[in-house]
Design an enzyme around this catalytic site. Structure first.
Site, PDB file in Angstrom:
ATOM      1  N   SER A 152       0.827  -1.199   0.000  1.00  0.00           N
ATOM      2  CA  SER A 152       0.000   0.000   0.000  1.00  0.00           C
ATOM      3  C   SER A 152       0.865   1.254   0.000  1.00  0.00           C
ATOM      4  CB  SER A 152      -0.963  -0.040   1.189  1.00  0.00           C
ATOM      5  OG  SER A 152      -1.913   0.997   1.104  1.00  0.00           O
ATOM      6  N   ASP A 299      -3.244   6.379  -3.370  1.00  0.00           N
ATOM      7  CA  ASP A 299      -1.998   5.836  -2.843  1.00  0.00           C
ATOM      8  C   ASP A 299      -1.465   4.823  -3.861  1.00  0.00           C
ATOM      9  OD1 ASP A 299      -3.883   3.842  -2.393  1.00  0.00           O
ATOM     10  OD2 ASP A 299      -3.068   3.268  -0.460  1.00  0.00           O
ATOM     11  N   ASP A 301      -1.307   1.609  -4.358  1.00  0.00           N
ATOM     12  CA  ASP A 301      -2.111   0.492  -4.867  1.00  0.00           C
ATOM     13  C   ASP A 301      -3.549   0.920  -5.154  1.00  0.00           C
ATOM     14  OD1 ASP A 301      -2.791   0.674  -2.114  1.00  0.00           O
ATOM     15  OD2 ASP A 301      -3.351  -1.443  -2.056  1.00  0.00           O
TER      16      ASP A 301
END
Length: 548
Positions: A152, A299, A301
């Site tokens: 992430s 972000d 991902d």
């Protein structure tokens, strides 16, 4: 102790399938680097409800191919005992996605090989794609589980391993402990079959199905006029978001060129997280040139969505709570029915909006693994920029569809000559000004977090910012509505505080909210000043009480 450490390191080296980490570990052994070897071999990365996440490197306390192969084998063993077979009685399907971080493609391939070797079917997404595409694909393809290789918004040297079951939502207890037990039962990597072929590489059909599903997020015939600047934060969101916006008929977002394409080193940001100081600077610079209605960021991902708006002569990031209640108000106005849900660390304003609208409302523990399981969920969010706006399509946070919905709302308001800030003002006058902030402490020594939690449990504060603590709850005991979790909740006269260790980073997180009544729009400036004063005082007093 030294001999035992070296022996364990050599045993790990003998099994390591990755030339890069073998070379790294051999160098540490040859150098006799006891300190670094101790850090690598003091335990194992723990598989929990967040799956796995950690720094890349050799050894059981790092993310590497050996750790991933063991995790995949444990998951496969769990699935063979617990997951249903497909409709024809054949082996269940596991679908695998991955981002563009270092080693992500390798970890995805290893997972596919392990699943195939265990007698399951495996299918890998065609290239690095947003996490929401993987979450969608699980139910769309009828899979028994899904794996997303991603860290992430963590630092560049991290990677992670997120697991979903066949309902399309992330694992929760007891599945995490049962999978962990299967991982622990693996004696040697030599016992894990890993064929060189036998899994499927998916084409773009599943992505096209995801994009078609994004149409369901927007109201038919709604305005689509808001102009945006967009940053993918060096992640995998750009192509999918641009395709979704094109399908919807919005003006094409202006990308932040320096951050548009995937780069696992994240060269323009200290942390690839829109909430971190400086991360949005390039996006704001682009906005000053092009003058959009909104700035939108994903972000890396693309499961989170950040939003910034013009505020006077500059640009201001909206808090996750502000975006969360704006989306809720928009859905209520559109007549959405079903349960509105949020995690306990998010603003209580959502509950007030839901109550007035006459829709069900639920609070859950932190994380979409809990929010996604709320019965008849229509909308869910949490303050860390996560929004689930189409739970029938994606039972997880989705930064692509959230970006579509907030841009639709901005378009509706634009047609009315208003802005997102105007709507936030209206909500404050209607329900009271709900101001939130966070005290977040990053540590190198995890014992500091345990010490702070112990101190607060042994000597809970009786007042913060001059406000009496009317109720102190230790959430390790659970409540009538929540399962146990490592957290503390303080209810004050006009405020609320929750303290918990982060589940994904070495941080202690304290979530603060104050509520100030507002009689009219003219009273908003004084209410904001009072809220800021209270939040600063709560932060100061809580920091002292926790010893941080």
């Amino acid at each position: 102790m030294h001999d035992d450490l070296i022996a364990r390191a050599k045993a790990w080296l003998a099994e390591d399938p990755d030339a890069e980490t073998r070379e790294e570990l051999a160098g540490l052994i040859d150098a006799g680097d006891v300190k670094e070897l101790s850090a690598r071999f003091r335990g194992t990365l723990q598989f929990g409800t967040a799956g796995l996440r950690g720094e890349l490197g050799a050894g059981p306390m790092r993310m590497n191919r050996s750790v991933v192969i063991r995790a995949a084998a444990g998951l496969a063993a769990y699935l063979k005992k617990n997951a249903p077979r497909d409709g024809d009685g054949g082996a269940g399907l596991v679908v695998i996605g991955y981002d563009a971080r270092h080693k992500s493609a390798d970890f995805a391939r290893d997972t596919a090989a392990v699943m195939t070797g265990a007698g399951l079917r495996a299918a890998v997404l065609p290239r690095p794609l947003p996490t929401p595409v993987l979450a969608f694909a699980i139910r769309h393809l009828g899979a028994v589980a899904g794996v997303e290789v991603t860290a992430s918004h963590n630092p560049p040297r991290d990677n992670g391993y997120k697991v979903y079951l066949g309902d399309g939502s992330q694992i929760v207890p007891p599945a995490d402990a049962e999978i962990a037990a299967e991982i622990d039962a693996i004696a040697s990597l030599h016992d894990v079959p890993r064929p060189d072929a036998g899994w499927e590489i998916l084409d773009d059909t599943v992505l096209e199905a995801y994009l078609a599903r994004t149409d369901a997020v927007l109201a038919a015939g709604s305005p689509r006029t808001a102009r945006t600047v967009y940053t993918a934060m060096h992640g995998v969101g750009k192509d999918v978001l641009l395709a979704a916006f094109a399908r919807a008929g919005f003006p094409e977002p202006v990308p932040v060129a320096e951050q548009a394409d995937p780069d696992p080193d994240f060269p323009t940001v200290a942390f690839p997280n829109p909430e971190e100081p400086g991360a949005m600077d390039l996006a704001f610079a682009q906005a000053r040139v092009t003058g959009p209605d909104l700035v939108i960021a994903n972000d890396p991902d693309a499961d989170r969505c950040a939003v910034a708006v013009r505020d006077g002569d500059g640009w201001r990031m909206l808090r996750g709570d502000e975006v969360g209640v704006l989306l809720a108000a928009h859905l209520v106005r559109r007549g959405a029915r079903g349960t509105f849900a949020e995690s306990i660390v998010s603003s209580s304003l959502l509950g007030r909006i839901a109550e007035k609208a006459g829709v069900p409302y639920e609070e859950t523990l932190t994380g979409f693994k809990w929010i996604a399981r709320v019965e008849r969920l229509r909308y869910g969010y949490e303050e860390a920029l996560g929004y689930c706006v189409d739970p029938e399509g994606v039972r997880d946070k989705d930064g692509i569809t959230a970006a579509l919905l907030i841009t639709e709302l901005a378009s509706v308001l634009k047609e009315e000559g208003r802005t997102l800030l105007d709507l936030l003002d209206d909500l404050a006058v209607e329900h009271g000004l709900h101001a939130t902030d966070q005290l977040s402490v990053r540590v190198q020594d995890l014992s500091l977090i345990a010490d702070a939690m112990r101190r607060l449990r042994e000597q809970p504060p009786t007042e913060l910012a001059g406000l009496a603590v009317t109720r102190a709850e230790d959430l390790t005991q659970g409540t009538d509505r929540l399962p146990p979790t490592d957290g503390l909740r303080y209810t004050l006269d006009g405020a609320r505080v929750i303290v918990r260790p982060s589940g994904t980073e070495p941080k202690l997180k304290c979530y603060l909210e104050v509520v100030v009544p507002v009689a009219a729009h003219a009273d908003l400036p004084s209410a904001r000043a009072r809220a800021a004063e209270l939040l600063a005082a709560v932060k100061r007093d809580l920091s002292a009480a926790a010893g941080i």
